[in-house]
Structure formats: C-alpha cells, structure tokens
Scaffold this active site. Structure first.
Site, PDB file in Angstrom:
ATOM      1  N   ASP A   1       2.792  -1.052   5.496  1.00 41.28           N
ATOM      2  CA  ASP A   1       2.158  -0.552   3.605  1.00 41.28           C
ATOM      3  C   ASP A   1       3.500  -1.257   2.807  1.00 41.28           C
ATOM      4  O   ASP A   1       4.528  -1.501   3.211  1.00 41.28           O
ATOM      5  CB  ASP A   1       1.103   0.330   3.372  1.00 41.28           C
ATOM      6  CG  ASP A   1       0.458   0.508   2.181  1.00 41.28           C
ATOM      7  OD1 ASP A   1      -0.756  -0.029   1.892  1.00 41.28           O
ATOM      8  OD2 ASP A   1       0.863   1.150   0.633  1.00 41.28           O
TER       9      ASP A   1
ATOM     10  N   LYS B   1      -4.379   7.335   6.890  1.00 38.00           N
ATOM     11  CA  LYS B   1      -3.266   6.401   6.310  1.00 38.00           C
ATOM     12  C   LYS B   1      -1.912   7.563   6.338  1.00 38.00           C
ATOM     13  O   LYS B   1      -2.742   8.159   6.250  1.00 38.00           O
ATOM     14  CB  LYS B   1      -3.739   6.494   4.532  1.00 38.00           C
ATOM     15  CG  LYS B   1      -2.754   5.284   3.798  1.00 38.00           C
ATOM     16  CD  LYS B   1      -3.219   4.231   4.159  1.00 38.00           C
ATOM     17  CE  LYS B   1      -2.116   3.131   3.044  1.00 38.00           C
ATOM     18  NZ  LYS B   1      -2.646   1.940   3.451  1.00 38.00           N
TER      19      LYS B   1
HETATM   20  N1  GLU Z   1      -1.954  -1.072   4.401  1.00 39.62           N
HETATM   21  C1  GLU Z   1      -2.651  -2.347   5.026  1.00 39.62           C
HETATM   22  C2  GLU Z   1      -4.042  -1.970   4.349  1.00 39.62           C
HETATM   23  O1  GLU Z   1      -3.750  -1.646   2.567  1.00 39.62           O
HETATM   24  C3  GLU Z   1      -3.241  -2.426   6.281  1.00 39.62           C
HETATM   25  C4  GLU Z   1      -3.090  -1.416   6.997  1.00 39.62           C
HETATM   26  C5  GLU Z   1      -3.695  -1.832   8.578  1.00 39.62           C
HETATM   27  O2  GLU Z   1      -3.471  -2.884   8.958  1.00 39.62           O
HETATM   28  O3  GLU Z   1      -3.735  -1.306  10.028  1.00 39.62           O
HETATM   29  O4  GLU Z   1      -4.939  -2.366   4.169  1.00 39.62           O
END
Ligand code: GLU
Length: 449
Positions: free
Chosen positions: A162, A122
């Site tokens: 996100d 992340k």
């Molecule tokens: N931010 C999204 C999550 O919390 C998607 C992450 C992604 O697609 O890599 O899962």
C-alpha cells in the site's frame, strides 16, 4: 444517527476515519436491513464493524548511525467470512489504528466485489520510508516481520503493499518470513516477477481504475478518447492510471506528491511518464523536479492553510484521485463540478469526503467509490495467489484479460445493486450494498462466530 454508529463512536471516540468509513456503508445499506430483518436479529452490523482480531506490536530498528528507534506495527484482521484476510501494509507517519481500521473495513467489501475468495485485512506502521537508506528500510522490514510472521500465512492472512510499501519492502518482508518459517509460500503478494510475483500486479490498480472509468463512460455511449484528466498522486496507482489513460487516448495534466503538484497543460506523454517512473521508483525524488526537466509545466507547493486543493481547480472532464484519503473535500468537489468534470474515479481509498460525495451524487456525476474502482490491485493479488498455489505463471495477456473481466463484473454488480435498490447508476450505494450482502450472507451461513 443510527444507534450502532453512536456505540462505535462512544467506544473509540478518536477513530474519525474509521467512523467515516462505517458511516458511509451503514447509511447505504439501510434499505437492505429493512428488507432483511434477520440481519438485525443476528447483530450483523455490530459484528461486521468489530475486527476479528487486532494485532499491535513494537518494531525496534537501528539507523545507519547506530541510533535505535521504535515504531508501532499493526495488523487488523477484519473479516474472514469469504476467505483468508487479505489487504496491504501501509508505512507512513500518519498510520494509526483509526486509519488502518478504516482501510481494513473498506477492504472487506472491496475484496468481496472482486468475485475472488478473499477476506479483508490491513496493516502497517507509522514508520516513514522517505529519506531512509535501503539498509534502514531492510532492518525495519525485518524487525516488522519478526513479529508479524506469527500471525500470517498463505491460508490465514496474506499482506501486500500500500502507500510506502512497494516491491523493495515486499522483498525484505518476504525474505524474513521465509527465513523464520523455513517455507517458500505465497504469503505476500506484490512479489517480484522472478520469485512468485504476477505479471500486471504493479499495473493492476491503475489499469483497473481506468477500465472501470471506461465502463462507466460506456453506459453514456462515451469513452476516454480526448478526455482531459486530473490525476493526483505519483506512486504506483497514479503512474499506471496515467499509462492506461494514454493507451485509451486520454490527456493527463496533473500529478502530485505530499509536497505539491505539477500542472502540465500540454499533457503528460509517455516520455514524461517514463521520467516520473524513474524519478519516483528509482531515484525516490520529489515531483517538483518534473518542472526542472519540463519547464512549460507549473509546480504548486502543498499549502495546508488553504480550504481547498488547487490541483482540483483546473478545466477537465475526469478526475482520478489516486493519492490518499480525504484529498477531495466539498470545496474541491464544487471546483471540479464548476470546471466541467463529469467523472470521478477513486484510485485511492476514500479520497473523497462525505461532503464531496454528496455533491457528486446530487449532480449525478459518474462517481466510482474506491472499493469498486480500485479493486483491480487486490484482484490481481488474488490471481497471484492462484498462480502461486498452482506453481504456474500466466502470461501478461491472460492476467490482463482476467483483470478486465473482473472490473467489468464489478461495474455490472454495482449497477445491478443500485437498480435493485431504486437508484440506478448510483455506484456508491451499489458497491456498498453488493459487497455488504455477499459478506453478510457468508457470515450468516457460518453461524455466530
Ligand atoms: N493496498 C491495496 C488495496 O488497497 C492492495 C491490497 C492487496 O493487494 O492485497 O486494495
């Protein structure tokens, strides 16, 4: 408190959100550790809670008036035991190491549950895109990528969106990566359709969350038809949660943003949802404007002095928290239960506090933790990566069908794990245990690295 939690808290005392996320998982997996002594001998908890790598960097950028600014950029590469690091980027003023470590930690288990080969990561920045011009956002994204490009790659680490990072930001980030590397690869997901994106990626988190809720209801021979639903947020996850709830015959009465929430007793129909999509995605306006157009609805301003959020204090059958972490506390949980809510499905990451979760589990509500219920987004990111590798695009029906299969499989995996560990129907421990076992077994196979 287990020693490992004390160690983590002593090492990074201010990382409250990270401690909360770790606490939830460690408490749930105790019976797994008891059954598998080899996990303890190989310091698996110590290893799984320590990021493989943390990258922090300066992001200087210039505003439209020629003033220079500096924000902080991050990427947490948490765990790569089952695939390359995968997870979104969050641009929001609240972003700090604690929040990103909690999100990266959750992502590891969520990605494991999708059945696809993705590790967890992340990243993001404390940059606030709200009120910035497109040019300012572009300059920020370019500066952010001017450092991040060294650390990511289509087989190494694949960021996505996100909170605060949508199609516009992904476009600017991708453009800069491509220029610096001179390579056109699937290094980011959530790309626009014309240049490598996947159909159904924008819809995937919201749709997936409702598919998961429908699976939970089916275990009680029930369905979404005629259910009144409270949805928080008004971004990507919330919008497509409402859309799928409408497809399935549900009625949605709330939406929110950081300034406040609207309550529309008549229900948010398709026309109203289209209005919200235009308001939020194109005009980047506030949800308050909804009542200027639909005057029967009420608007309530957010009030941080209250000990509860009045959004959760309306009669309803289901709640879909789809805004942000810790948006439902113990008091909100009591209000939901008192108002007749029988199902809580987390579209956001960790929206319920530990006190709220305890209430839901005590009452035996159908409660789905985010790492299971909102995994549809990253799952379709995995499908976007697969399509990029093949240089092919699947149809909308094909992607949607795969998404439904994945959500059904996650639901079943959680149910099976909860039954195996003596608490059938407890999706909270089911998700934590199933995700944990998959990651830990891969780590053990790969030795002490
Ligand atoms: N931010 C999204 C999550 O919390 C998607 C992450 C992604 O697609 O890599 O899962």
């Amino acid at each position: 408190m287990p020693d490992i939690l004390k160690t983590i808290e002593a090492r990074d005392p201010v990382e409250k959100e990270f401690h909360q996320a770790v606490h939830e998982v460690i408490e749930s997996v105790k019976p797994v550790l008891d059954r598998n002594p080899e996990y303890r001998h190989s310091a698996i908890l110590e290893r799984i809670t320590e990021p493989e790598r943390v990258i922090m960097f300066r992001v200087p950028w210039m505003d439209d008036q020629g003033m220079a600014h500096v924000n902080r950029g991050f990427r947490i590469e948490m765990n790569s035991s089952i695939g390359p690091y995968k997870g979104g980027l969050r641009f929001h003023p609240s972003v700090n190491l604690s929040i990103l470590k909690f999100l990266a930690f959750e992502q590891v288990f969520k990605n494991a549950l999708t059945t696809l080969s993705m590790g967890g990561g992340k990243g993001g920045s404390d940059f606030d895109p709200k009120g910035k011009s497109d040019n300012e956002v572009m300059r920020f994204c370019q500066s952010f990528m001017a450092e991040l490009f060294r650390h990511i790659g289509p087989n190494t680490d694949i960021p996505a969106g996100d909170i605060g990072v949508g199609a516009r930001e992904i476009g600017f980030l991708f453009g800069m990566y491509k220029k610096l590397r001179n390579e056109f690869t699937g290094v980011l997901t959530g790309k626009s359709l014309g240049w490598g994106g996947s159909l159904v990626r924008p819809e995937a988190t919201g749709y997936g969350s409702v598919y998961f809720a429908a699976e939970m209801l089916a275990t009680k021979e029930d369905n979404i038809e005629g259910k009144t639903c409270l949805v928080s947020g008004s971004g990507n996850v919330a919008q497509y949660t409402v859309e799928k709830l409408l497809d399935m015959g549900g009625k949605v009465v709330t939406l929110s943003d950081s300034s406040g929430f609207i309550y529309d007793e008549e229900g948010i129909d398709r026309d109203k949802l289209d209005y919200v999509k235009r308001l939020k995605n194109l005009r980047r306006g506030r949800i308050q404007e909804y009542i200027d157009k639909y005057s029967a609805a009420e608007y309530t301003e957010a009030d941080s002095t209250l000990d509860h959020n009045p959004l959760w204090n309306h009669p309803a059958d289901c709640a879909f928290p789809s805004a942000t972490q810790n948006e439902i506390n113990g008091k909100d949980a009591d209000n939901l239960i008192r108002n007749g809510v029988k199902l809580v499905c987390e579209g956001a990451n960790m929206p319920c506090t530990p006190e709220a979760i305890d209430r839901f589990l005590d009452q035996k509500l159908l409660y789905a933790p985010g790492k299971a219920a909102n995994a549809g987004g990253v799952a379709v990111s995995g499908l976007e990566m697969a399509q990029n590798s093949m240089r092919l695009n699947w149809t909308r029906e094909e992607v949607d069908e795969r998404l439904q299969i994945i959500m059904k499989s996650i639901h079943q995996t959680c149910l099976d794990a909860s039954a195996e560990y003596g608490d059938p129907g407890n999706y909270f421990i089911g998700a934590n245990i199933a995700g944990f076992v998959k990651v830990v077994n891969a780590m053990l196979d790969q030795g002490l690295v």
